[in-house]
Design a protein around this motif. Structure first.
Motif, PDB file in Angstrom:
ATOM      1  N   PHE A 509       0.835  -1.201   0.000  1.00 58.35           N
ATOM      2  CA  PHE A 509       0.000   0.000   0.000  1.00 58.35           C
ATOM      3  C   PHE A 509       0.870   1.252   0.000  1.00 58.35           C
ATOM      4  O   PHE A 509       0.589   2.228  -0.713  1.00 58.35           O
ATOM      5  N   TRP A 510       1.936   1.235   0.768  1.00 59.43           N
ATOM      6  CA  TRP A 510       2.897   2.330   0.800  1.00 59.43           C
ATOM      7  C   TRP A 510       3.488   2.540  -0.603  1.00 59.43           C
ATOM      8  O   TRP A 510       3.575   3.682  -1.093  1.00 59.43           O
ATOM      9  N   ALA A 511       3.877   1.454  -1.252  1.00 53.12           N
ATOM     10  CA  ALA A 511       4.434   1.550  -2.606  1.00 53.12           C
ATOM     11  C   ALA A 511       3.409   2.094  -3.590  1.00 53.12           C
ATOM     12  O   ALA A 511       3.743   2.891  -4.482  1.00 53.12           O
ATOM     13  N   ALA A 512       2.143   1.687  -3.455  1.00 51.72           N
ATOM     14  CA  ALA A 512       1.093   2.182  -4.352  1.00 51.72           C
ATOM     15  C   ALA A 512       0.910   3.683  -4.203  1.00 51.72           C
ATOM     16  O   ALA A 512       0.705   4.410  -5.197  1.00 51.72           O
ATOM     17  N   LEU A 513       1.001   4.184  -2.977  1.00 49.45           N
ATOM     18  CA  LEU A 513       0.875   5.636  -2.753  1.00 49.45           C
ATOM     19  C   LEU A 513       2.066   6.383  -3.352  1.00 49.45           C
ATOM     20  O   LEU A 513       1.897   7.461  -3.947  1.00 49.45           O
ATOM     21  N   GLU A 514       3.273   5.825  -3.209  1.00 57.55           N
ATOM     22  CA  GLU A 514       4.449   6.465  -3.810  1.00 57.55           C
ATOM     23  C   GLU A 514       4.324   6.508  -5.331  1.00 57.55           C
ATOM     24  O   GLU A 514       4.673   7.516  -5.966  1.00 57.55           O
ATOM     25  N   GLN A 515       3.820   5.410  -5.914  1.00 59.41           N
ATOM     26  CA  GLN A 515       3.627   5.391  -7.358  1.00 59.41           C
ATOM     27  C   GLN A 515       2.592   6.422  -7.782  1.00 59.41           C
ATOM     28  O   GLN A 515       2.730   7.053  -8.840  1.00 59.41           O
ATOM     29  N   LEU A 516       1.559   6.591  -6.984  1.00 54.70           N
ATOM     30  CA  LEU A 516       0.516   7.560  -7.309  1.00 54.70           C
ATOM     31  C   LEU A 516       1.103   8.957  -7.444  1.00 54.70           C
ATOM     32  O   LEU A 516       0.764   9.711  -8.372  1.00 54.70           O
ATOM     33  N   ILE A 517       2.011   9.301  -6.540  1.00 52.56           N
ATOM     34  CA  ILE A 517       2.667  10.614  -6.598  1.00 52.56           C
ATOM     35  C   ILE A 517       3.517  10.722  -7.862  1.00 52.56           C
ATOM     36  O   ILE A 517       3.528  11.758  -8.546  1.00 52.56           O
ATOM     37  N   THR A 518       4.214   9.627  -8.208  1.00 60.44           N
ATOM     38  CA  THR A 518       5.058   9.622  -9.416  1.00 60.44           C
ATOM     39  C   THR A 518       4.222   9.794 -10.671  1.00 60.44           C
ATOM     40  O   THR A 518       4.580  10.557 -11.571  1.00 60.44           O
ATOM     41  N   PHE A 519       3.077   9.094 -10.740  1.00 53.35           N
ATOM     42  CA  PHE A 519       2.228   9.168 -11.928  1.00 53.35           C
ATOM     43  C   PHE A 519       1.608  10.553 -12.108  1.00 53.35           C
ATOM     44  O   PHE A 519       1.257  10.930 -13.231  1.00 53.35           O
ATOM     45  N   ALA A 520       1.478  11.300 -11.006  1.00 52.15           N
ATOM     46  CA  ALA A 520       0.872  12.638 -11.079  1.00 52.15           C
ATOM     47  C   ALA A 520       1.926  13.739 -11.195  1.00 52.15           C
ATOM     48  O   ALA A 520       1.589  14.932 -11.092  1.00 52.15           O
ATOM     49  N   ASP A 521       3.173  13.365 -11.409  1.00 51.05           N
ATOM     50  CA  ASP A 521       4.252  14.348 -11.530  1.00 51.05           C
ATOM     51  C   ASP A 521       3.942  15.328 -12.667  1.00 51.05           C
ATOM     52  O   ASP A 521       3.808  14.908 -13.831  1.00 51.05           O
TER      53      ASP A 521
END
Length: 575
Positions: A509-521
């Motif tokens: 879940f932590w990794a999914a949230l980090e990816q979410l931030i990356t995808f919205a860069d």
């Protein structure tokens, strides 16, 4: 540090895990009973429900769950150093993957061979199950599309693997006829099958198949992708005993032959050659390339297969539970299947940490995050076998490339079969009956559509692959929640499921949230992956909450009555 020491320590951990911990799970937690009538006998239909010799079923299960992931994951994650990858592979296999794979196989077997999605409806609720199916559908779509591209890359990049890859189908068909129709003994059939497969590898090394740039009006990549999907569709519709079981079984045996060559090369190289295999990768890499994400939580989703993987639960409940002859076979099929994958991941770590010739070459390969992968495994493993046992470099590369292709192919065709089941389950939930042929055509159409969505080179197959790690591990945690609920309802110890559940869910879940931030860069947004990531996160939260509620309810309700066979096991233990 010597590669031999790392190999021996890793092997000791994995062997002890199977000998000790799997026995504890089988006897004290799941209480496996050989007198329980499995779905393979209760619902036998000769197509999907087929009682199967445990060694053949292990081969199917193991090669279906393995694929290329236990090679790719560790070969990428070693960028953080060999020690974190080694610890997660070994202890993850023993305490996480073994529990998850054996548990999901037991859970499905105790529920007439139902899939994890169907079990979610029973133990978590219909709303949670509907969202569960969304996660499963996306994950399987990622697998079949991405693996088609990975296999194609190997067939094009290592043309010597073409003949053994497709020749293995003929070998599997003959093995299936020999075992099931002619009733020949398994051991001599196995020996002949493996010899035939390795003869094809030698032939492929001598006769590489290179397609022209314009083949039948399309390029080589497009041709192989279409061929793979057509093969996968046909294989998924055939009765399991004709192709699926014997192909996976022979592949499983040849993997252990390949691993024996790899491990033997490390042993012989360390004891009898001047060029001792040493680990050139750093133990703990504090000087990672720019742009490399943090070790925590990314290590736990980069290495999935080979430590723990939600995809395994779909195989256990989708195909393996329907072929289990005796419930007690689940320990060998499920837990040892996970150990087999751990052995492959450990071999990958040895290849990419100790097979690469020098520190400079290792740093050249791992100049950025995401590098390495199958090619690093083939290069490092080939060098180990050439230096250790004198196998020519080209033949070593053919052996390892064929190994990777065959595992990826078995995972792909099993994935198409599983996704067909999911499509049918979605149809049932919508009160719309879909037969298996139409369901398969839908799966192939969607898979090809995604794969070719960005051009005929198949790059679209990797379009949503960045979400695989987190989605896969979230699914593993949700599968563990179903196992935990079943154990609580039976008043058995749920901690072997709950402890892995918590760690895997938090990290993924932590990794999914980090990816979410990356995808919205704002500098480089990817809104498709952002939206899909949001869907996966919301679905996972919803299912997790409903699972927690179901666990509390299961603890408050009266204990689930013991079945007659469970009471018999209790009497035997008392005696």
């Amino acid at each position: 540090m010597s590669s031999l020491v790392l190999m021996l320590v890793g092997l000791a951990i994995l062997i002890l895990g199977y000998v000790l911990y799997s026995k504890f799970l089988a006897r004290r937690v799941f209480k496996l009973n050989e007198d329980f009538k499995t779905p393979a006998h209760e619902l036998e239909d000769g197509v999907d429900y087929v009682p199967t010799n445990k060694f053949i079923l292990w081969g199917h299960h193991f090669t279906s769950v393995a694929g290329a992931a236990p090679i790719v994951g560790p070969a990428v994650a070693i960028i953080w150093g060999w020690l974190p990858a080694f610890l997660w592979v070994t202890f993850g296999t023993v305490f996480f993957a073994g529990m998850h794979d054996l548990g999901s196989l037991w859970a499905s077997t105790r529920n007439k061979g139902r899939s994890i999605g169907s079990l979610a409806a029973r133990y978590i609720g219909k709303r949670g199950a509907a969202l569960f199916l969304v996660v499963i559908f996306l994950l399987l779509l990622m697998v079949i599309a991405a693996f088609a591209v990975v296999i194609t890359g190997l067939l094009v990049g290592t043309p010597s693997s073409v003949i053994p890859t497709w020749g293995a189908i003929g070998v599997a068909l003959l093995v299936g006829v020999a075992v099931y129709k002619l009733k020949w003994p398994l051991v001599p059939v196995t020996v002949v099958g493996v010899v035939a497969l390795y003869s094809l590898i030698v032939l492929g090394d001598q006769v590489p198949v290179i397609l022209p740039d314009d083949f039948l009006g399309i390029g080589p990549a497009s041709f192989w992708i279409i061929t793979l999907f057509v093969y996968g569709a046909i294989a998924s519709l055939l009765p399991v005993w004709i192709l699926l079981q014997p192909r996976d079984y022979i592949n499983g045996v040849q993997l252990f032959v390949g691993l024996a060559l790899l491990y033997g090369a490390v042993l012989i190289g360390a004891l009898f050659t001047a060029s001792k295999p040493e680990l050139v990768a750093p133990m703990w890499n504090t000087d990672v390339p720019a742009g490399t994400p943090s070790l925590v939580p990314l290590l736990f989703v980069t290495i999935a297969c080979g430590a723990i993987s939600g995809f395994h639960g779909m195989v256990s409940s989708g195909t393996s539970s329907k072929q289990l002859d005796k419930e007690t076979d689940a320990r060998f099929v499920g837990y040892f299947g996970a150990v087999g994958e751990g052995l492959l991941s450990l071999g990958t770590i040895l290849a990419v940490a100790g097979g690469i010739g020098s520190v400079a070459r290792w740093e050249e390969i791992y100049a950025n995050f995401g590098a390495g992968g199958v090619n690093a495994f083939v290069e490092g493993g080939g060098a180990l076998m050439e230096n250790g046992i004198g196998l020519p470099a080209s033949l070593s590369a053919t052996v390892l490339a064929t190994m990777a292709v065959l595992f990826a192919a078995t995972t792909m065709d099993t994935g198409i079969r599983l996704l067909r089941f999911v499509v049918q389950e979605i149809g049932d939930a919508a009160k719309f009956k879909i037969n298996k042929v139409w369901a398969t055509l839908i799966v192939v159409a969607v898979g090809l559509g995604l794969t070719f969505s960005q051009g005929l080179d198949g790059d679209g197959g990797l379009r949503i692959w960045p979400l695989f790690g987190t989605t896969n591990q979230l699914l593993a945690s949700l599968t563990l929640s179903i196992i935990a609920i079943m154990l609580i309802r039976k008043r058995r110890n749920p901690l072997p499921a709950l402890l892995p559940l918590v760690l895997v869910f938090v990290m993924s879940f932590w990794a999914a949230l980090e990816q979410l931030i990356t995808f919205a860069d704002p500098a480089n947004p990817d809104w498709l992956l952002f939206v899909l990531d949001v869907v996966i996160i919301v679905s996972s939260i919803w299912v997790a909450v409903e699972a927690f509620i179901a666990m509390r309810k299961a603890g408050r309700d009266d204990p689930e009555p013991a079945d007659a066979d469970e009471r018999l096991v209790a009497v035997r233990e008392d005696l």
